[in-house]
Design an enzyme around this catalytic site. Sequence first.
Site, mmCIF file in Angstrom:
data_model
loop_
_atom_site.group_PDB
_atom_site.id
_atom_site.type_symbol
_atom_site.label_atom_id
_atom_site.label_comp_id
_atom_site.label_asym_id
_atom_site.label_seq_id
_atom_site.Cartn_x
_atom_site.Cartn_y
_atom_site.Cartn_z
ATOM 1 N N ASP A 1 -14.578 3.790 8.867
ATOM 2 C CA ASP A 1 -13.537 4.643 8.295
ATOM 3 C C ASP A 1 -14.109 5.545 7.215
ATOM 4 O O ASP A 1 -13.748 6.713 7.116
ATOM 5 C CB ASP A 1 -12.391 3.805 7.713
ATOM 6 C CG ASP A 1 -11.418 4.679 6.933
ATOM 7 O OD1 ASP A 1 -10.802 5.563 7.559
ATOM 8 O OD2 ASP A 1 -11.310 4.521 5.706
ATOM 9 N N HIS B 1 0.825 -1.200 0.000
ATOM 10 C CA HIS B 1 0.000 0.000 0.000
ATOM 11 C C HIS B 1 0.858 1.248 0.000
ATOM 12 O O HIS B 1 1.810 1.350 0.760
ATOM 13 C CB HIS B 1 -0.921 0.029 1.229
ATOM 14 C CG HIS B 1 -1.826 1.225 1.244
ATOM 15 N ND1 HIS B 1 -2.990 1.267 0.522
ATOM 16 C CD2 HIS B 1 -1.715 2.423 1.850
ATOM 17 C CE1 HIS B 1 -3.564 2.447 0.699
ATOM 18 N NE2 HIS B 1 -2.812 3.171 1.491
ATOM 19 N N ARG C 1 -13.496 13.956 8.635
ATOM 20 C CA ARG C 1 -12.175 14.575 8.816
ATOM 21 C C ARG C 1 -11.859 15.523 7.676
ATOM 22 O O ARG C 1 -11.251 16.578 7.874
ATOM 23 C CB ARG C 1 -11.099 13.491 8.901
ATOM 24 C CG ARG C 1 -11.135 12.716 10.208
ATOM 25 C CD ARG C 1 -10.322 11.433 10.107
ATOM 26 N NE ARG C 1 -8.959 11.699 9.677
ATOM 27 C CZ ARG C 1 -8.232 10.861 8.927
ATOM 28 N NH1 ARG C 1 -8.722 9.705 8.540
ATOM 29 N NH2 ARG C 1 -7.003 11.174 8.588
ATOM 30 N N SER D 1 -6.830 4.698 9.656
ATOM 31 C CA SER D 1 -7.664 4.679 8.454
ATOM 32 C C SER D 1 -7.073 3.723 7.411
ATOM 33 O O SER D 1 -7.755 2.846 6.878
ATOM 34 C CB SER D 1 -7.751 6.110 7.899
ATOM 35 O OG SER D 1 -8.328 6.135 6.624
ATOM 36 N N LYS E 1 -8.270 -0.611 6.528
ATOM 37 C CA LYS E 1 -8.633 -1.105 5.198
ATOM 38 C C LYS E 1 -7.740 -2.275 4.784
ATOM 39 O O LYS E 1 -8.212 -3.252 4.202
ATOM 40 C CB LYS E 1 -8.555 0.022 4.171
ATOM 41 C CG LYS E 1 -9.772 0.956 4.265
ATOM 42 C CD LYS E 1 -9.668 2.170 3.376
ATOM 43 C CE LYS E 1 -8.821 3.236 3.991
ATOM 44 N NZ LYS E 1 -9.052 4.608 3.576
HETATM 45 N N1 URA Z 1 -5.594 7.600 3.078
HETATM 46 C C1 URA Z 1 -6.547 7.025 3.822
HETATM 47 O O1 URA Z 1 -7.106 6.019 3.423
HETATM 48 N N2 URA Z 1 -6.869 7.566 5.009
HETATM 49 C C2 URA Z 1 -6.275 8.673 5.485
HETATM 50 O O2 URA Z 1 -6.614 9.100 6.570
HETATM 51 C C3 URA Z 1 -5.286 9.269 4.694
HETATM 52 C C4 URA Z 1 -4.966 8.704 3.497
#
Ligand code: URA
Length: 433
Positions: free
Chosen positions: A161, A82, A168, A183, A187
């Site tokens: 999230d 990622h 946010r 966050s 995932k």
């Molecule tokens: N990418 C994400 O998935 N979440 C964040 O908070 C920042 C970047």
Amino acid sequence: MRMIDLIEKKRDGQELTKDEINFMVQGYTRGDIPDYQMSALAMAVFFQDMSSSESVHLTMAMVESGDQIDFSEIEGIKVDKHSTGGVGDTTTLILAPLVASVGVPVAKMSGRGLGHTGGTIDKLESIAGFEVEMDGTTFNQLVNKNKVAVVGQSGNLTPADKQLYGLRDVTATVDSIPLIASSIMSKKIASGADAIVLDVKTGSGAFMKDVEGAKKLAETMTQIGNGAGRNTIAVISDMNQPLGFAIGNGLEVKEAIDTLKGEGPEDLYELCLTLGSHMIYLAGQADSTKEARTQLEDAIKSGRAVEKWKTFIEAQGGDKSVVDDPSKLPAASHTFEVKAKEDGIISEIIADEIGIAASMLGAGRTTKDSRIDLAVGLVLNKKVGEKVKKGESLVTVHSNTKETSDVVEKIYESYSISPHDVESKPLIYDVIK
Ligand code: URA
Ligand code: CA
């Protein structure tokens, strides 16, 4: 338990317990806790930070808020990669077939691009016929057979999230290390990987503008991953300019083909070999990252990597002949050059800005549902540290529209040309375990 007490506790710098964090995340996902209380909490976290155990609890609460993918039918150790966000970041397209070509399974769920960052799924769709939707059984069978498959995100992964990120975004609480880390990691963990290699970007085009911040983010993410039983490492890499030369969907596929043949841009090749070596090592396929790197180099030199790319494309219904004939990729109606206005040395190419320029041509989405143009984009002819003479091409623009003056202006804004030598920055700053 009352949300107001948790906000007060965090505001005063105390540590929240696992039960308190679960209460908060579950209540927020159900809609019992309103946005205004959650934003107050996010702002308290922004100022007071979170301990690593709080970050782990927050991540796991978000993982448990929705579906979790089960890859247990796939043989071997599944390693996911990622990146914390990039422009022209073609690494996934290259790493998927490359890592698979040495026998490590790549079971990848990817997203579409939003705004000025590209998505792997969109890029793959610039190959005629390429199908990114399939059921779980077919997906597992494909990975077992070919060691690689990529699908679009489906199901209800980490709804907490999704809600919190939206909040946010409009309350100035994105730039908080524990919130970014939880966050991203929620995932990754929900999408079923056994091990995770993170590419944490630093520089003008990244969330973390300086290396210290990027290290702190990397440490938080590796603690969360390892705490959740997923072997996790993070590579800190440079985003003071886009990676490679191409920005745009079809153009990046072409760049991925070149790189898999060993003929791609140097920075992109090097980052792919670094990330790939860690993936192979975490999968237990090599005793060291050095040995893993040799395996990857051999796969490229011998042509096995490019063969795997063809197998991968064909298995998902795509036209594999693009690999030998990239002119079959979508092409824009015309191209033109954006030329340097002065002599000097390129000192910076702000990745975000140049990403926006590509997006303005139609390579990116302005809303979730907008259609993108797979043919358009930019090819950088000069990168940081290179000499340039007035009148030489900085960027080749691939466009399907005549009116491009705002795009050209944006390109000029993203490039800085200095009269002096610029200090060269490393591509890889550090590796955090
Ligand atoms: N990418 C994400 O998935 N979440 C964040 O908070 C920042 C970047
Ligand atoms: Ca690129």
